[in-house]
Design a protein around this motif. Sequence first.
Motif, PDB file in Angstrom:
ATOM      1  N   LEU A  99      31.113  40.695  47.464  1.00 32.02           N
ATOM      2  CA  LEU A  99      32.304  39.859  47.380  1.00 32.02           C
ATOM      3  C   LEU A  99      33.502  40.555  48.001  1.00 32.02           C
ATOM      4  CD1 LEU A  99      32.063  38.683  43.638  1.00 32.02           C
ATOM      5  CD2 LEU A  99      31.233  37.476  45.662  1.00 32.02           C
ATOM      6  N   ILE A 101      37.695  40.683  47.901  1.00 29.97           N
ATOM      7  CA  ILE A 101      38.532  40.645  46.697  1.00 29.97           C
ATOM      8  C   ILE A 101      39.688  39.659  46.821  1.00 29.97           C
ATOM      9  CG2 ILE A 101      40.137  41.963  45.252  1.00 29.97           C
ATOM     10  CD1 ILE A 101      38.298  44.342  45.516  1.00 29.97           C
ATOM     11  N   THR A 104      39.407  35.828  47.144  1.00 32.63           N
ATOM     12  CA  THR A 104      37.992  35.530  46.966  1.00 32.63           C
ATOM     13  C   THR A 104      37.622  35.779  45.508  1.00 32.63           C
ATOM     14  OG1 THR A 104      37.384  36.060  49.251  1.00 32.63           O
ATOM     15  CG2 THR A 104      35.628  36.138  47.622  1.00 32.63           C
ATOM     16  N   SER A 105      37.851  37.001  45.052  1.00 32.03           N
ATOM     17  CA  SER A 105      37.574  37.360  43.659  1.00 32.03           C
ATOM     18  C   SER A 105      38.816  37.286  42.784  1.00 32.03           C
ATOM     19  CB  SER A 105      36.986  38.773  43.584  1.00 32.03           C
ATOM     20  OG  SER A 105      35.810  38.874  44.363  1.00 32.03           O
ATOM     21  N   ALA A 120      41.313  36.375  37.853  1.00 30.40           N
ATOM     22  CA  ALA A 120      40.131  36.100  38.671  1.00 30.40           C
ATOM     23  C   ALA A 120      40.194  34.704  39.267  1.00 30.40           C
ATOM     24  CB  ALA A 120      38.869  36.232  37.824  1.00 30.40           C
ATOM     25  N   VAL A 124      34.482  31.829  41.291  1.00 34.60           N
ATOM     26  CA  VAL A 124      33.789  33.001  41.822  1.00 34.60           C
ATOM     27  C   VAL A 124      33.402  33.947  40.685  1.00 34.60           C
ATOM     28  CG1 VAL A 124      33.959  34.978  43.389  1.00 34.60           C
ATOM     29  CG2 VAL A 124      34.958  32.776  44.038  1.00 34.60           C
ATOM     30  N   LEU A 125      34.279  34.083  39.700  1.00 35.63           N
ATOM     31  CA  LEU A 125      33.946  34.888  38.519  1.00 35.63           C
ATOM     32  C   LEU A 125      32.697  34.338  37.838  1.00 35.63           C
ATOM     33  CD1 LEU A 125      34.525  37.042  36.364  1.00 35.63           C
ATOM     34  CD2 LEU A 125      36.091  35.399  35.285  1.00 35.63           C
ATOM     35  N   ALA A 128      29.682  35.217  39.913  1.00 39.70           N
ATOM     36  CA  ALA A 128      29.325  36.633  39.811  1.00 39.70           C
ATOM     37  C   ALA A 128      28.621  36.921  38.493  1.00 39.70           C
ATOM     38  CB  ALA A 128      30.573  37.496  39.957  1.00 39.70           C
ATOM     39  N   PHE A 140      31.705  44.931  45.585  1.00 40.16           N
ATOM     40  CA  PHE A 140      32.961  44.467  46.174  1.00 40.16           C
ATOM     41  C   PHE A 140      33.278  45.331  47.387  1.00 40.16           C
ATOM     42  CE2 PHE A 140      32.872  43.240  41.797  1.00 40.16           C
ATOM     43  CZ  PHE A 140      33.430  41.974  41.775  1.00 40.16           C
ATOM     44  N   LEU A 156      39.500  44.282  38.424  1.00 40.37           N
ATOM     45  CA  LEU A 156      38.248  43.522  38.469  1.00 40.37           C
ATOM     46  C   LEU A 156      37.563  43.502  37.105  1.00 40.37           C
ATOM     47  CD1 LEU A 156      36.824  44.816  41.873  1.00 40.37           C
ATOM     48  CD2 LEU A 156      37.631  42.486  41.405  1.00 40.37           C
ATOM     49  N   TYR A 161      34.791  40.788  35.744  1.00 41.64           N
ATOM     50  CA  TYR A 161      33.715  40.929  36.714  1.00 41.64           C
ATOM     51  C   TYR A 161      32.759  42.057  36.352  1.00 41.64           C
ATOM     52  CZ  TYR A 161      35.794  37.769  40.157  1.00 41.64           C
ATOM     53  OH  TYR A 161      36.277  36.659  40.808  1.00 41.64           O
TER      54      TYR A 161
END
Length: 226
Positions: A99, A101, A104-105, A120, A124-125, A128, A140, A156, A161
């Motif tokens: 991923l 960051i 995106t994350s 987050a 996406v969280l 994941a 990441f 994160l 995550y």
Amino acid sequence: MHALRWRTRAASTLAAVAFTMATTVASATASAASTPHPIKAVAGQSVPVAQQASTADAQALGVDYRTWQRDVAAVVAVARPYIEQRTSNPSGEKQAIVLDIDNTSLETDFHYFWEFPTPAVKPVLDLARFADSRGVDVFFVTARPGIIYSLTEYNLEKAGYPVSGLHVRSLPDLFDEVSDYKTGKRAEIEAKGYTIIANIGNKASDLTGGHAEKTFKLPDYDGQLS
């Protein structure tokens, strides 16, 4: 251009956080925990100042928060069944996803640096965590500089995550194109015996170069998001 864009605003502010917040993470966390996601005002209701700031930031980028969330969710809706199918019979294979960051994350461009930790990106969280529950390691790879490695890792993990590995740019990496740097890091993950079943990011530089079975691009709206 992408290498420069982690960028005038995000890099400078997060580097500042590394120096000014390193000894005050706990208090920053408590403060940020009460800061909601940016939303638009509803007729007859007031919007808290913190929300006004985040909403103004998103509007300055020309990106509507709810539209972005919807568009992200649409991509994740395609990625999830693929990951479910790909992990249904791993046969001892060491599987991983990679991923990006920022945007995106984590919701980087929708929050000011003092809103730490950055929340987050919820779809996406969830993806994941789903991958993690299927035995997939979550890595990441970011263009963020090494000086904020610890803060990034903390962010994160605080956001929820699973973190199997975090790659940030060291000084020599700063002279490489972002796409070359990220490709190299994926190759390093593969060299550890992993099969990268999915690579997810919001920039072409996050995804080009191979070393992943499948890529999923989140929206950046022609570069409006970092």
